[in-house]
Write a protein that holds these residues in place. Sequence first.
Motif, PDB file in Angstrom:
ATOM      1  N   CYS A  10       0.838  -1.200   0.000  1.00  0.00           N
ATOM      2  CA  CYS A  10       0.000   0.000   0.000  1.00  0.00           C
ATOM      3  C   CYS A  10       0.871   1.247   0.000  1.00  0.00           C
ATOM      4  O   CYS A  10       1.780   1.376   0.819  1.00  0.00           O
ATOM      5  CB  CYS A  10      -0.903   0.003   1.237  1.00  0.00           C
ATOM      6  SG  CYS A  10      -2.012   1.424   1.282  1.00  0.00           S
ATOM      7  N   GLY A  11       0.572   2.152  -0.905  1.00  0.00           N
ATOM      8  CA  GLY A  11       1.332   3.391  -1.005  1.00  0.00           C
ATOM      9  C   GLY A  11       0.978   4.432   0.039  1.00  0.00           C
ATOM     10  O   GLY A  11       1.693   5.413   0.198  1.00  0.00           O
ATOM     11  N   SER A  12      -0.107   4.235   0.757  1.00  0.00           N
ATOM     12  CA  SER A  12      -0.495   5.182   1.799  1.00  0.00           C
ATOM     13  C   SER A  12      -0.065   4.654   3.159  1.00  0.00           C
ATOM     14  O   SER A  12      -0.241   3.474   3.457  1.00  0.00           O
ATOM     15  CB  SER A  12      -2.014   5.391   1.790  1.00  0.00           C
ATOM     16  OG  SER A  12      -2.389   6.225   2.873  1.00  0.00           O
ATOM     17  N   LEU A  13       0.471   5.527   3.973  1.00  0.00           N
ATOM     18  CA  LEU A  13       0.927   5.134   5.307  1.00  0.00           C
ATOM     19  C   LEU A  13      -0.041   5.564   6.407  1.00  0.00           C
ATOM     20  O   LEU A  13       0.200   5.289   7.581  1.00  0.00           O
ATOM     21  CB  LEU A  13       2.319   5.729   5.569  1.00  0.00           C
ATOM     22  CG  LEU A  13       3.398   5.385   4.529  1.00  0.00           C
ATOM     23  CD1 LEU A  13       4.716   6.068   4.890  1.00  0.00           C
ATOM     24  CD2 LEU A  13       3.569   3.887   4.375  1.00  0.00           C
ATOM     25  N   LEU A  71      -0.348  -7.382  -5.192  1.00  0.00           N
ATOM     26  CA  LEU A  71      -1.538  -6.549  -5.236  1.00  0.00           C
ATOM     27  C   LEU A  71      -1.111  -5.186  -4.707  1.00  0.00           C
ATOM     28  O   LEU A  71      -0.763  -5.050  -3.529  1.00  0.00           O
ATOM     29  CB  LEU A  71      -2.674  -7.133  -4.386  1.00  0.00           C
ATOM     30  CG  LEU A  71      -3.967  -6.321  -4.401  1.00  0.00           C
ATOM     31  CD1 LEU A  71      -4.538  -6.203  -5.822  1.00  0.00           C
ATOM     32  CD2 LEU A  71      -5.004  -6.958  -3.466  1.00  0.00           C
ATOM     33  N   PHE A  72      -1.089  -4.218  -5.602  1.00  0.00           N
ATOM     34  CA  PHE A  72      -0.675  -2.865  -5.239  1.00  0.00           C
ATOM     35  C   PHE A  72      -1.904  -2.018  -4.941  1.00  0.00           C
ATOM     36  O   PHE A  72      -2.832  -1.956  -5.753  1.00  0.00           O
ATOM     37  CB  PHE A  72       0.108  -2.211  -6.382  1.00  0.00           C
ATOM     38  CG  PHE A  72       1.353  -2.938  -6.769  1.00  0.00           C
ATOM     39  CD1 PHE A  72       2.460  -2.954  -5.929  1.00  0.00           C
ATOM     40  CD2 PHE A  72       1.434  -3.621  -7.972  1.00  0.00           C
ATOM     41  CE1 PHE A  72       3.624  -3.621  -6.289  1.00  0.00           C
ATOM     42  CE2 PHE A  72       2.589  -4.287  -8.347  1.00  0.00           C
ATOM     43  CZ  PHE A  72       3.680  -4.290  -7.500  1.00  0.00           C
ATOM     44  N   ALA A  73      -1.914  -1.358  -3.789  1.00  0.00           N
ATOM     45  CA  ALA A  73      -2.949  -0.381  -3.451  1.00  0.00           C
ATOM     46  C   ALA A  73      -2.326   0.988  -3.680  1.00  0.00           C
ATOM     47  O   ALA A  73      -1.417   1.398  -2.962  1.00  0.00           O
ATOM     48  CB  ALA A  73      -3.410  -0.548  -2.012  1.00  0.00           C
ATOM     49  N   CYS A  74      -2.809   1.650  -4.713  1.00  0.00           N
ATOM     50  CA  CYS A  74      -2.121   2.824  -5.252  1.00  0.00           C
ATOM     51  C   CYS A  74      -2.941   4.097  -5.062  1.00  0.00           C
ATOM     52  O   CYS A  74      -3.808   4.398  -5.880  1.00  0.00           O
ATOM     53  CB  CYS A  74      -1.859   2.564  -6.741  1.00  0.00           C
ATOM     54  SG  CYS A  74      -0.869   3.817  -7.553  1.00  0.00           S
ATOM     55  N   ALA A  84       5.842   6.611  -1.028  1.00  0.00           N
ATOM     56  CA  ALA A  84       6.134   5.402  -0.244  1.00  0.00           C
ATOM     57  C   ALA A  84       6.103   4.156  -1.129  1.00  0.00           C
ATOM     58  O   ALA A  84       6.946   3.265  -0.983  1.00  0.00           O
ATOM     59  CB  ALA A  84       5.141   5.267   0.906  1.00  0.00           C
ATOM     60  N   LEU A  85       5.148   4.091  -2.046  1.00  0.00           N
ATOM     61  CA  LEU A  85       5.053   2.945  -2.948  1.00  0.00           C
ATOM     62  C   LEU A  85       6.231   2.930  -3.920  1.00  0.00           C
ATOM     63  O   LEU A  85       6.869   1.893  -4.130  1.00  0.00           O
ATOM     64  CB  LEU A  85       3.729   2.977  -3.711  1.00  0.00           C
ATOM     65  CG  LEU A  85       3.486   1.872  -4.729  1.00  0.00           C
ATOM     66  CD1 LEU A  85       3.625   0.495  -4.098  1.00  0.00           C
ATOM     67  CD2 LEU A  85       2.114   2.047  -5.355  1.00  0.00           C
ATOM     68  N   LYS A  86       6.548   4.061  -4.483  1.00  0.00           N
ATOM     69  CA  LYS A  86       7.687   4.140  -5.416  1.00  0.00           C
ATOM     70  C   LYS A  86       8.984   3.780  -4.702  1.00  0.00           C
ATOM     71  O   LYS A  86       9.824   3.054  -5.245  1.00  0.00           O
ATOM     72  CB  LYS A  86       7.779   5.554  -6.015  1.00  0.00           C
ATOM     73  CG  LYS A  86       8.923   5.748  -6.997  1.00  0.00           C
ATOM     74  CD  LYS A  86       8.773   4.924  -8.240  1.00  0.00           C
ATOM     75  CE  LYS A  86       9.724   5.290  -9.361  1.00  0.00           C
ATOM     76  NZ  LYS A  86      11.111   5.085  -9.103  1.00  0.00           N
ATOM     77  N   ASN A  87       9.157   4.255  -3.486  1.00  0.00           N
ATOM     78  CA  ASN A  87      10.354   3.943  -2.704  1.00  0.00           C
ATOM     79  C   ASN A  87      10.473   2.436  -2.461  1.00  0.00           C
ATOM     80  O   ASN A  87      11.556   1.858  -2.596  1.00  0.00           O
ATOM     81  CB  ASN A  87      10.325   4.707  -1.383  1.00  0.00           C
ATOM     82  CG  ASN A  87      11.586   4.516  -0.574  1.00  0.00           C
ATOM     83  OD1 ASN A  87      12.686   4.781  -1.040  1.00  0.00           O
ATOM     84  ND2 ASN A  87      11.425   4.052   0.657  1.00  0.00           N
ATOM     85  N   LEU A 124       2.011   3.921 -12.235  1.00  0.00           N
ATOM     86  CA  LEU A 124       2.502   2.661 -11.677  1.00  0.00           C
ATOM     87  C   LEU A 124       2.659   1.618 -12.785  1.00  0.00           C
ATOM     88  O   LEU A 124       3.630   0.862 -12.795  1.00  0.00           O
ATOM     89  CB  LEU A 124       1.581   2.152 -10.576  1.00  0.00           C
ATOM     90  CG  LEU A 124       1.986   0.824  -9.928  1.00  0.00           C
ATOM     91  CD1 LEU A 124       3.402   0.865  -9.359  1.00  0.00           C
ATOM     92  CD2 LEU A 124       0.979   0.446  -8.842  1.00  0.00           C
ATOM     93  N   ARG A 125       1.747   1.605 -13.725  1.00  0.00           N
ATOM     94  CA  ARG A 125       1.865   0.670 -14.854  1.00  0.00           C
ATOM     95  C   ARG A 125       3.159   0.927 -15.629  1.00  0.00           C
ATOM     96  O   ARG A 125       3.838  -0.013 -16.049  1.00  0.00           O
ATOM     97  CB  ARG A 125       0.653   0.775 -15.778  1.00  0.00           C
ATOM     98  CG  ARG A 125      -0.568   0.120 -15.205  1.00  0.00           C
ATOM     99  CD  ARG A 125      -1.772   0.181 -16.147  1.00  0.00           C
ATOM    100  NE  ARG A 125      -2.894  -0.493 -15.536  1.00  0.00           N
ATOM    101  CZ  ARG A 125      -3.083  -1.803 -15.510  1.00  0.00           C
ATOM    102  NH1 ARG A 125      -2.205  -2.596 -16.084  1.00  0.00           N
ATOM    103  NH2 ARG A 125      -4.118  -2.338 -14.912  1.00  0.00           N
ATOM    104  N   GLN A 126       3.517   2.191 -15.807  1.00  0.00           N
ATOM    105  CA  GLN A 126       4.761   2.516 -16.508  1.00  0.00           C
ATOM    106  C   GLN A 126       5.967   1.984 -15.741  1.00  0.00           C
ATOM    107  O   GLN A 126       6.893   1.420 -16.323  1.00  0.00           O
ATOM    108  CB  GLN A 126       4.890   4.026 -16.696  1.00  0.00           C
ATOM    109  CG  GLN A 126       3.886   4.596 -17.665  1.00  0.00           C
ATOM    110  CD  GLN A 126       3.893   6.115 -17.671  1.00  0.00           C
ATOM    111  OE1 GLN A 126       4.234   6.764 -16.686  1.00  0.00           O
ATOM    112  NE2 GLN A 126       3.513   6.691 -18.799  1.00  0.00           N
ATOM    113  N   VAL A 127       5.962   2.159 -14.435  1.00  0.00           N
ATOM    114  CA  VAL A 127       7.060   1.658 -13.602  1.00  0.00           C
ATOM    115  C   VAL A 127       7.135   0.135 -13.705  1.00  0.00           C
ATOM    116  O   VAL A 127       8.216  -0.442 -13.843  1.00  0.00           O
ATOM    117  CB  VAL A 127       6.885   2.113 -12.132  1.00  0.00           C
ATOM    118  CG1 VAL A 127       7.887   1.429 -11.216  1.00  0.00           C
ATOM    119  CG2 VAL A 127       7.004   3.638 -12.027  1.00  0.00           C
ATOM    120  N   CYS A 128       5.969  -0.517 -13.673  1.00  0.00           N
ATOM    121  CA  CYS A 128       5.943  -1.983 -13.704  1.00  0.00           C
ATOM    122  C   CYS A 128       6.416  -2.537 -15.045  1.00  0.00           C
ATOM    123  O   CYS A 128       6.923  -3.660 -15.087  1.00  0.00           O
ATOM    124  CB  CYS A 128       4.546  -2.488 -13.363  1.00  0.00           C
ATOM    125  SG  CYS A 128       4.179  -2.338 -11.593  1.00  0.00           S
TER     126      CYS A 128
END
Length: 183
Positions: A10-13, A71-74, A84-87, A124-128
Amino acid sequence: MSETVYLGICGSLRRASRNMGLLRKAGEIMPPSCKLEIADISSLPLYNADIAKPDVVERFVAQANKCDGYLFACPEYNYSLAPALKNALDWLSREPNLKPLSGKPGAIVGAGGGMGTVRSQNHLRQVCVYLNVKLIDKPEFFSNAFSPAFDNDGNLVDPTLADKLADLLNALYRWTMLLKCPG
């Protein structure tokens, strides 16, 4: 057949994150023979190649190496994916041959305002693509984080959205099986 394990990131903290709520609900409604483990990325330091890999990163990498897919929560921050998700992905990408990521199936969910998390999911799709994570294309899952679909603790309580989430999880499992046994 052994259990298929997905790693939820999850990208949210935030404590009451709707995106984390999506992962919690996913963990409850995974297809049979599937399990969702949720990674805690809150204490990962910012990626820096000049520092030795901290223990918290070693544990995260080990967890990623063992999973069958993601499973990414973006969430969407400023029209893009959350730092946080990118890191977390940056730390995993530094492993030899992208081992924790490359060739593994994945799916994206997201809760946000306005357009949901359309823009961040596209980023996120581009990163993946670079990381060689094999994301499913459909169904897509976007939800409004500021609706009655979520309670005050960020939990998904809307049965229609829960059904859509279940559809995505079933598609992810079928995709995983296809990637394991092509032909």
